[in-house]
Design a protein around this motif. Sequence first.
Motif, mmCIF file in Angstrom:
data_model
loop_
_atom_site.group_PDB
_atom_site.id
_atom_site.type_symbol
_atom_site.label_atom_id
_atom_site.label_comp_id
_atom_site.label_asym_id
_atom_site.label_seq_id
_atom_site.Cartn_x
_atom_site.Cartn_y
_atom_site.Cartn_z
ATOM 1 N N VAL A 1 0.845 -1.211 0.000
ATOM 2 C CA VAL A 1 0.000 0.000 0.000
ATOM 3 C C VAL A 1 0.871 1.248 0.000
ATOM 4 C CG1 VAL A 1 -2.200 -0.689 1.032
ATOM 5 C CG2 VAL A 1 -0.247 -0.360 2.502
ATOM 6 N N ARG B 1 -5.632 1.611 4.642
ATOM 7 C CA ARG B 1 -4.993 1.085 5.848
ATOM 8 C C ARG B 1 -6.059 0.519 6.808
ATOM 9 N NH1 ARG B 1 -3.835 3.777 10.397
ATOM 10 N NH2 ARG B 1 -3.993 5.854 9.499
ATOM 11 N N LEU C 1 -7.591 -2.852 5.408
ATOM 12 C CA LEU C 1 -6.673 -4.002 5.429
ATOM 13 C C LEU C 1 -6.427 -4.455 6.860
ATOM 14 C CD1 LEU C 1 -4.247 -2.777 2.645
ATOM 15 C CD2 LEU C 1 -5.760 -4.771 2.501
ATOM 16 N N ARG D 1 0.075 -5.053 6.106
ATOM 17 C CA ARG D 1 0.280 -3.940 5.170
ATOM 18 C C ARG D 1 1.767 -3.711 4.963
ATOM 19 N NH1 ARG D 1 -1.489 -0.627 8.902
ATOM 20 N NH2 ARG D 1 -1.815 -2.507 10.114
#
Length: 382
Positions: A122, A131, A134, A141
């Motif tokens: 990401v 963020r 996920l 991440r």
Amino acid sequence: VTDPYFARLLASLTAPDAGYARPADDAAGGVVDWDLEVGEARYPLPVDVRSDIGRVVAELGRVWYSSPVGEAALQNAYQDHVGLPVDSRCPAQVLVTAGGKEAAWLAVRYLLHRGEVAAALVPSPGWEPYRLWLQAAGCVRIPYDPLALAEAPMLLRQWLIDAAVRPGLLIVNYPHNPTGAAVSQAGMDEIVQIAAEHGLFVVSDEVYRVFGQDGVSAVFAPDRDLARHFVVDSCSKALTVAGLRVGFLLADAGIVADLAAFRAAYASCTSVLTQRVATLLLDSDVVRAWLGEVRAAVNSDREVVAAALTDRGVQVVSHGGLYVWCRTPDPAALAEVPQGGSARFTPGGGFGAPDHFRLCVARAGLDPAAAVDAVVSTLRRH
Ligand SMILES: Cc1ncc(COP(=O)(O)O)c(C=O)c1O
């Protein structure tokens, strides 16, 4: 039954230090001279266009359910707007959503359900919802630098080798929020090519595409696999109508049908009223010409603001599209600005870079010099 996704997301959103989607704190902010916070282009629609909207709404005698996938006229108008060659258009590959955020959420959620996505690459700094989503899904991440990838797409290969957990998903967002970074079409093609070689799912968030150069899109990447590489788009920024809530998710027709069915379980369809207005705006030559002027104004205001900030000793890390992305200076190092006024802008924390801030310069009637005075004055007070 406990739902970890819901519980984790709610916990993130309501944590004492959470800032996402909270209204500006009026006690701290009060009324400001320049509001450069919200990331949207704020230009009133031309009067003629407003009349046209009134006319098409008046003609809408049948405000019934639309197809869950969206109105065919809008799917076609959108594919025309992206510039897809006529022979590669397929309305069934376009899901109409209530804005880009819903399209992005559906894309990420769907790809995670396809399995084997223990980790996702990401952009960092980057748009906070990725963020949050996920994290809620328990997906690791792996942050990457969007400016570095834009400059050298082949870096992606090295990041894949270096990753401790093999990424199954790559999120790209060009032009990028908040840095303004942009890729060329060749760069986008290379990113998709590497993703395809490594079996990565891709979500290409292109909600700022029209503010970049030459309409770069993953839809044109020769190695794009429609079943694995999704495009997210929206009318919000592109047409200066964020409140309209019309977005798009582009994928393989079978996946779009599944997502339409999934979406219909909670939202029936996207409003036929807003779909009709979006179709009008996408099809209108008057709107096209006016948006050209808006983009020119945004680009020139952004250049002036970035140069003036640099002159004042504020480090402009990058700028592009609607945004100027800066490092927060030591207030004591800034020269005083007599009657500088006040400005509101976005702290970098939500983007994952607390020592930075973002300015959205896309405002009708912006006076770049006065806005910079206000920003510097505000920085000095904090
Ligand atoms: C990167 C990015 N993606 C998606 C969106 C969502 O846009 P929309 O208003 O269409 O939901 C935004 C809005 O700020 C954004 O910055």
